[in-house]
Design an enzyme around this catalytic site. Structure first.
Site, PDB file in Angstrom:
ATOM      1  N   ASP A 167       9.507 -11.267 -49.832  1.00 13.71           N
ATOM      2  CA  ASP A 167       9.870 -12.149 -48.724  1.00 13.71           C
ATOM      3  C   ASP A 167       9.872 -13.572 -49.284  1.00 13.71           C
ATOM      4  O   ASP A 167       8.821 -14.126 -49.593  1.00 13.71           O
ATOM      5  CB  ASP A 167       8.858 -11.994 -47.577  1.00 13.71           C
ATOM      6  CG  ASP A 167       9.248 -12.810 -46.337  1.00 13.71           C
ATOM      7  OD1 ASP A 167       9.916 -13.854 -46.501  1.00 13.71           O
ATOM      8  OD2 ASP A 167       8.867 -12.408 -45.223  1.00 13.71           O
ATOM      9  N   ARG A 181      30.517  -5.123 -35.555  1.00 12.72           N
ATOM     10  CA  ARG A 181      29.183  -4.666 -35.950  1.00 12.72           C
ATOM     11  C   ARG A 181      29.168  -4.300 -37.422  1.00 12.72           C
ATOM     12  O   ARG A 181      28.220  -4.562 -38.146  1.00 12.72           O
ATOM     13  CB  ARG A 181      28.724  -3.477 -35.093  1.00 12.72           C
ATOM     14  CG  ARG A 181      27.421  -2.898 -35.608  1.00 12.72           C
ATOM     15  CD  ARG A 181      26.690  -1.886 -34.715  1.00 12.72           C
ATOM     16  NE  ARG A 181      27.458  -1.224 -33.707  1.00 12.72           N
ATOM     17  CZ  ARG A 181      28.219  -0.130 -33.912  1.00 12.72           C
ATOM     18  NH1 ARG A 181      28.300   0.409 -35.111  1.00 12.72           N
ATOM     19  NH2 ARG A 181      28.869   0.406 -32.914  1.00 12.72           N
ATOM     20  N   TYR A 208       2.953 -12.103 -43.185  1.00 18.43           N
ATOM     21  CA  TYR A 208       3.416 -12.728 -41.945  1.00 18.43           C
ATOM     22  C   TYR A 208       3.026 -11.835 -40.757  1.00 18.43           C
ATOM     23  O   TYR A 208       3.178 -10.609 -40.816  1.00 18.43           O
ATOM     24  CB  TYR A 208       4.936 -12.907 -42.024  1.00 18.43           C
ATOM     25  CG  TYR A 208       5.561 -13.468 -40.784  1.00 18.43           C
ATOM     26  CD1 TYR A 208       5.395 -14.808 -40.440  1.00 18.43           C
ATOM     27  CD2 TYR A 208       6.330 -12.672 -39.946  1.00 18.43           C
ATOM     28  CE1 TYR A 208       5.967 -15.326 -39.293  1.00 18.43           C
ATOM     29  CE2 TYR A 208       6.910 -13.185 -38.802  1.00 18.43           C
ATOM     30  CZ  TYR A 208       6.718 -14.510 -38.478  1.00 18.43           C
ATOM     31  OH  TYR A 208       7.289 -15.017 -37.340  1.00 18.43           O
ATOM     32  N   LYS A 215      14.383 -20.280 -41.242  1.00 20.83           N
ATOM     33  CA  LYS A 215      13.559 -21.323 -41.855  1.00 20.83           C
ATOM     34  C   LYS A 215      14.397 -22.201 -42.790  1.00 20.83           C
ATOM     35  O   LYS A 215      15.314 -22.843 -42.326  1.00 20.83           O
ATOM     36  CB  LYS A 215      12.362 -20.660 -42.546  1.00 20.83           C
ATOM     37  CG  LYS A 215      11.699 -19.528 -41.722  1.00 20.83           C
ATOM     38  CD  LYS A 215      10.988 -20.010 -40.467  1.00 20.83           C
ATOM     39  CE  LYS A 215      10.595 -18.887 -39.507  1.00 20.83           C
ATOM     40  NZ  LYS A 215       9.834 -17.782 -40.071  1.00 20.83           N
TER      41      LYS A 215
END
Ligand SMILES: *Cc1c(COP(=O)(O)O)cnc(C)c1O
Length: 390
Positions: free
Chosen positions: A178, A54, A106, A203
């Site tokens: 972003d 982690r 978004y 993406k």
């Protein structure tokens, strides 16, 4: 192990080869995939570089390093999704801190910001960043964080990053961009003044529509370290296999973007001249209101565009049934071309009123232009547009 890396390789070289031939055990050329959740201590009170997955993982760290270099940042954190990346910044705010976000951000980002604000984790204000009065009023409230998305989804509105970052810093805010719609192959916000870059690596960075992932890149080393620690606190790290796949996708980022942008320009030109099309939103067209700013702050115009059909919803139905080579699906940035109807798909949750205010009409279609032959894409669109007339 000899380090054959150049002191300052060019971005294309980082994308293609960061971490290549770096395996000390067997000399593997392709970076190995480390799946282990835990790591052996060298001895009593002797942890090695990694102790628990982690907190850190060699495969994930290699991707983070490559992304930090490509964005010109000091460090990066790789997360399980783009939303987890955004929440790394949002969830770290204190009650009372204000986040100034674009009104047309978004959909998932809007939902996250509203949910955090409703629970009192921070405050949020949505403004149209192109309207001077709204923007100035927002900045006057001294936000802790200003979020920028450019080009915006789905209308491809362009924000001048350097200008807004300068003003946001003047108001005491940090600035996050972003950069999902363009990737660092086309736009590098940190060089334009941003403190953080956020990605949905789902993406363009991965580029093959087979991973959900995200990343935050920080301009300053101290911030990068704090974000890395916060990701460990909240447990938002991405899976090693996803990082390995994303690094594999990143190898071809520059070549993909170059070809997809060229295809998108050809598609935009074709649509712009077609009588069944009322309007095309693509920053590469000289008629686009953001063209000059995009030409200045981007290396190309990206491979996303949207357009409005002249025939309304009836035409949308016929177009979607007849179009070839563009699959009806959400998401973007993959090697295959996609078409989406924002009003009923990506932006359905927004509600009709908010959509109308943001300028997202029922006859708007969004395209993610892929790597297929330009002639096929245009022929496929022609087939869809021909059906609109019947
Ligand atoms: C897809 C997307 C996100 C969310 O990323 P996920 O990987 O789906 O969580 C955030 N911002 C933009 C601009 C996106 O396109």
């Amino acid at each position: 192990m000899t380090d054959r890396r150049d002191a300052s390789p060019r971005p294309q070289t980082i994308g293609a080869a960061h971490g290549v031939a770096g395996d000390p055990a067997f000399g593997a050329v392709a970076p190995p995939l480390y799946l282990s959740s835990t790591y052996e201590f060298a001895g009593y009170e002797q942890p090695r570089r990694y102790d628990y997955g982690r907190a850190g993982n060699p495969t994930r760290d290699l991707l983070a390093e490559a992304l930090a270099k490509l964005e010109g940042g000091a460090g990066a954190v790789v997360t399980a999704s783009g939303m987890a990346a955004l929440d790394l910044l949002v969830g770290r705010q204190w009650p009372g801190d204000l986040i100034l976000a674009p009104h047309d951000c978004y959909g998932g980002t809007m939902r996250l910001l509203k949910a955090r604000a409703e629970r009192g984790h921070c405050r949020v204000r949505f403004v149209d960043q192109s309207r001077e009065a709204e923007l100035a009023a927002g900045l006057a409230e001294r936000p802790a964080l200003v979020l920028i998305e450019t080009p915006s989804n789905p209308l491809m509105r362009v924000v001048d990053i350097a200008a807004l970052a300068g003003r946001a810093h003047g108001a005491g805010a940090r600035v996050a961009v972003d950069n999902t719609f363009l990737s660092p192959a086309v736009q590098r916000p940190i060089a334009l003044g941003a403190d953080y870059v956020v990605h949905s690596t789902t993406k363009y960075l991965n580029g093959h529509s087979d991973v959900i992932g995200g990343a935050v890149i920080a301009a300053e080393a101290g911030e990068a370290e704090e974000l890395r620690q916060w990701a460990n606190v909240v447990g938002s790290a991405g899976a090693p296999f996803d990082a390995w796949l994303t690094l594999r996708g990143l190898r071809t980022l520059f070549a993909r973007m170059a070809q997809q942008q060229a295809n998108a320009m050809a598609v935009a030109d074709f649509l712009d001249r077609h009588p069944a099309v009322a309007r095309v939103h693509y920053p590469g067209l000289a008629s686009h209101p953001g063209h000059a700013v995009a030409a200045r702050q981007q290396d190309g115009f990206g491979a996303m565009l949207s357009f409005e059909l002249a025939g309304g919803v009836a035409a949308v139905r016929r177009f979607i049934a007849a179009v070839r080579f563009f699959t009806l699906a959400e998401s973007l940035g993959g090697v295959e071309s996609l078409v989406a109807h924002p009003a009923t798909m990506t932006h359905a949750d927004m509600g009709e009123e908010a959509r109308a205010a943001a300028g997202i009409g029922d006859s708007l279609l969004r395209l993610s232009v892929g790597l297929e032959a330009e002639q096929d894409l245009i022929a496929g669109l022609e087939q869809g547009l021909a059906a609109c007339r019947s």
